[in-house]
Design a protein around this motif. Structure first.
Motif, mmCIF file in Angstrom:
data_model
loop_
_atom_site.group_PDB
_atom_site.id
_atom_site.type_symbol
_atom_site.label_atom_id
_atom_site.label_comp_id
_atom_site.label_asym_id
_atom_site.label_seq_id
_atom_site.Cartn_x
_atom_site.Cartn_y
_atom_site.Cartn_z
ATOM 1 N N ASP A 117 14.097 -36.120 5.002
ATOM 2 C CA ASP A 117 14.289 -35.215 3.251
ATOM 3 C C ASP A 117 14.956 -33.880 4.081
ATOM 4 O O ASP A 117 15.552 -33.286 3.427
ATOM 5 N N ASP A 119 12.562 -37.228 -1.042
ATOM 6 C CA ASP A 119 11.170 -38.118 -1.030
ATOM 7 C C ASP A 119 10.919 -38.328 0.209
ATOM 8 O O ASP A 119 9.676 -39.145 0.128
ATOM 9 N N SER A 120 11.126 -37.926 0.513
ATOM 10 C CA SER A 120 10.785 -38.094 1.950
ATOM 11 C C SER A 120 10.691 -36.537 3.360
ATOM 12 O O SER A 120 11.120 -36.011 2.842
ATOM 13 N N ASP A 173 21.516 -40.720 2.949
ATOM 14 C CA ASP A 173 20.383 -40.303 2.312
ATOM 15 C C ASP A 173 20.789 -39.049 2.615
ATOM 16 O O ASP A 173 21.646 -38.012 2.543
ATOM 17 N N GLY A 197 30.781 -42.909 -1.095
ATOM 18 C CA GLY A 197 30.561 -44.169 -2.221
ATOM 19 C C GLY A 197 31.157 -45.471 -2.754
ATOM 20 O O GLY A 197 30.691 -45.913 -3.543
ATOM 21 N N GLU A 221 24.790 -46.888 3.196
ATOM 22 C CA GLU A 221 23.759 -46.164 2.233
ATOM 23 C C GLU A 221 23.929 -45.270 3.170
ATOM 24 O O GLU A 221 23.626 -44.795 4.252
ATOM 25 N N ARG A 258 25.120 -34.208 -5.410
ATOM 26 C CA ARG A 258 24.121 -35.059 -5.879
ATOM 27 C C ARG A 258 24.732 -34.263 -7.436
ATOM 28 O O ARG A 258 25.323 -35.019 -8.095
ATOM 29 N N ASP A 260 23.530 -39.534 -7.191
ATOM 30 C CA ASP A 260 22.290 -41.301 -6.806
ATOM 31 C C ASP A 260 21.475 -40.783 -6.089
ATOM 32 O O ASP A 260 21.030 -40.213 -5.744
ATOM 33 N N PRO A 261 20.488 -42.105 -6.454
ATOM 34 C CA PRO A 261 19.012 -41.841 -6.369
ATOM 35 C C PRO A 261 18.597 -41.738 -5.207
ATOM 36 O O PRO A 261 17.663 -40.728 -4.904
ATOM 37 N N ALA A 262 19.406 -42.472 -4.067
ATOM 38 C CA ALA A 262 18.983 -42.022 -2.501
ATOM 39 C C ALA A 262 19.105 -40.860 -1.951
ATOM 40 O O ALA A 262 18.434 -40.356 -0.996
ATOM 41 N N LEU A 263 19.722 -39.925 -2.377
ATOM 42 C CA LEU A 263 19.705 -38.158 -1.760
ATOM 43 C C LEU A 263 18.405 -37.547 -2.152
ATOM 44 O O LEU A 263 18.772 -36.146 -2.555
#
Lengths: 312, 248
Positions: B136, B132-133, B48, B40, B46, B121, B126-129
């Motif tokens: 993921d 939430d899908s 995930d 990063g 970006e 993490r 990082d919130p992208a980690l």
């Protein structure tokens, strides 16, 4: 009881076992004798269902090994003492065998004590001497308290104490009414261990019967005599119908026992320096019978134990 | 059940499975931590949750070795004969071994998957980690499945080859080199590669899902998992069939 009928095993073009039929009875130690490479180990592996016969079959108490329920309760075998993971302890080795056969864990300590390995049970089997490995193999064979026991060359490489122990052990097992089938290429060993014999050479059956008969049938008894007047004695012996042959400074007499020779010498007033009956050895009997079937032989096979290399 | 118990005792009474297990976890998780410390910077792409799983293949390779060893060492030391003596039904004996190899592999896979994600993490929040899908979750929680199937496949290869060196060489060379190099074949290389088993496993996890060459694929993630599993089962079945026919 073990019954083999027409047992045959081919490896490619090599015939390891050739139409072999025999029975091994209960309550006796039966020796399985043959030169190295005769097919003893292959036969034992077929009894245990590890190798499948090319033709023929072998049954244990009327059943194929594959059909036995929890077979370690019926047949115990020691084919190779080194078939143990070297980094697993003796107790752990017996533990998984016991688990596969649903035997209680108390049985493990029983057999370990029986073979005298109680003190080293938690040591890795890889560090065991050959004698200790053999004992562990015997413990594994006895785990399920089986009626039938198979041992492949159990005394190979053992010290005299170990040999004596195994010999006594086999007799004890047979006296308990079990079927004990022991292979060896050592005839002298079999003479002291076995009551019955199955003899094979190049995969073929050569003899089945008792050890005593085997020796009696296959050997000729002679008497060795020495005398200062050997020539005179020889003449009288020939006249009495005996067969003689020179053996250094002595005569080897056949067809007449030592008592008759002694009496003959006394009546003729011949001095004897030696009069010794020569009982035919198992080695002689063995060579006599298997002489044609030793797979790899030296120019003059002096012993029946002509080496062939490891029996696979 | 007694067969599973026997195989469980066998697996855990030698040290090598423990070392393999430890290595299979420490290697990917440790190196993922190292990557996280460098992740990063300005101008970096970006990422995930699947980005945390890039090095799980290391753990998978160790599991391959572990699974292959569990059977080849039995052939090496002759204990397979003792096994077949105790359990003449070779299919049952080998299926019990499969179960006892696949379950620890799945556990290792779970620790590697969640461990890599967590350590990444922790070092690089990082919130992208966040998971939430569905993709993921698949990337992280899918590892136990992939590790277990890898173990089954490797065991099958081990049963077929019987030799430790041979089986391990085939598995590692195939998974680490052959599958990647197949893509270099002109014209048809990509099409072949799309049907390779470990390629399929990676597509299920979703490693580098954004890469340009991986947009038009014949199967979806779950389709690829099923395909990977089917190959593993086929190899295992071939192994069991051959073990039943050959002399032990």
């Amino acid at each position: 009881m073990i019954e083999a009928t027409g047992l045959t095993k081919h490896y490619g073009r090599t015939v390891a076992v050739d139409n072999l039929s025999f029975t091994v009875g209960e309550g006796r130690v039966t020796g399985f004798l043959g030169p190295n490479g005769a097919g003893k180990s292959t036969t034992m592996r077929m009894i245990l269902g590890l190798d499948s016969p090319t033709s023929g079959d072998v049954r244990i108490d009327g059943q194929h090994y594959r059909d036995l329920h929890q077979p370690l309760r019926t047949v115990g075998a020691l084919l190779d003492a080194k078939w143990v993971h070297p980094n697993r302890s003796a107790r752990a080795h017996l533990r998984w065998l016991a688990a596969a056969t649903k035997l209680p864990r108390s049985r493990i300590d029983q057999v370990l004590d029986l073979v005298g390995l109680g003190a080293v049970a938690n040591k890795n089997a890889g560090g065991f001497s050959l004698g200790m490995s053999q004992r562990l193999g015997i413990a594994a064979a006895l785990l399920g308290d089986p009626r039938v026991l198979l041992f492949d060359e159990p005394v190979n490489g053992l010290d005299p104490e170990g040999i004596l122990w195994i010999r006594k052990f086999m007799h004890q097992l047979a006296d308990e009414g079990r079927t004990v089938f022991v292979s060896s290429h050592l005839l002298s060993e079999m003479a002291q261990t076995a009551q019955d014999l199955v003899v094979i050479g190049r995969g073929k059956l050569i003899y089945q019967g008792t050890v005593d008969e085997f020796i009696a049938n296959a050997t000729e008894s002679t008497v060795l005599v020495r005398s200062p007047t050997l020539e005179k004695l020889g003449e009288h012996l020939l006249a009495a119908g005996a067969g003689i042959s020179d053996d250094g400074d002595a005569l080897r007499v056949s067809g007449m026992d030592s008592a008759a020779i002694g009496e003959l010498a006394a009546t003729r007033q011949i001095v004897l320096h030696e009069l010794s009956p020569q009982v035919g050895s198992l080695e002689q009997a063995f060579i006599h019978l298997t002489g044609d079937t030793v797979e790899y032989r030296t120019e003059e096979p002096a012993l029946g134990t002509t080496e062939e290399g490891p029996t696979a | 059940m007694s067969l599973l118990e026997a195989e469980r005792i066998k697996l855990f009474t030698t040290r090598s499975p423990w070392w393999c297990g430890l290595l299979a976890i420490a290697l990917p998780v440790g190196l993922t931590a190292l990557i996280a410390t460098q992740a990063g910077g300005p101008g970096s792409a970006e990422f995930d949750a699947s980005a945390t799983q890039l090095l799980t293949g290391l753990g998978r390779s160790v599991v391959m070795v572990m699974a292959a060893l569990s059977i080849t060492s039995e052939y090496r030391f002759g204990t397979i004969r003792a096994t077949f003596q105790a359990v003449p039904n070779r299919t049952s004996a080998l299926l019990a071994k499969t179960a006892v190899t696949a379950v620890p592999a799945a556990l290792i896979g779970a620790v590697v998957g969640f461990g890599s994600w967590a350590v990444f993490r922790l070092i690089h929040p990082d919130p992208a980690l966040a998971l939430d899908s569905a993709a993921d979750w698949r990337a992280v929680a899918g590892q136990p499945l992939v590790f277990a199937i890898t173990a089954v496949l490797s065991l099958g290869v081990g049963i077929l080859i019987r030799q430790t060196a041979g089986a391990v060489a085939v598995l590692l060379v195939y998974s680490l080199l052959v599958e990647g190099l197949v893509g270099l074949i002109p014209k048809i290389g990509d099409d072949i590669q799309h049907w390779m088993p470990f390629f399929a496993a990676d597509r299920f996890i979703g490693v580098q899902a954004d890469a340009p060459g991986l947009q038009e694929l014949p199967l979806g993630p779950w389709g690829y998992l099923a395909y990977f599993a089917a190959i593993a089962v086929a190899v295992l079945a071939a192994g069991i069939l051959s073990a039943g026919r050959r002399d032990a």
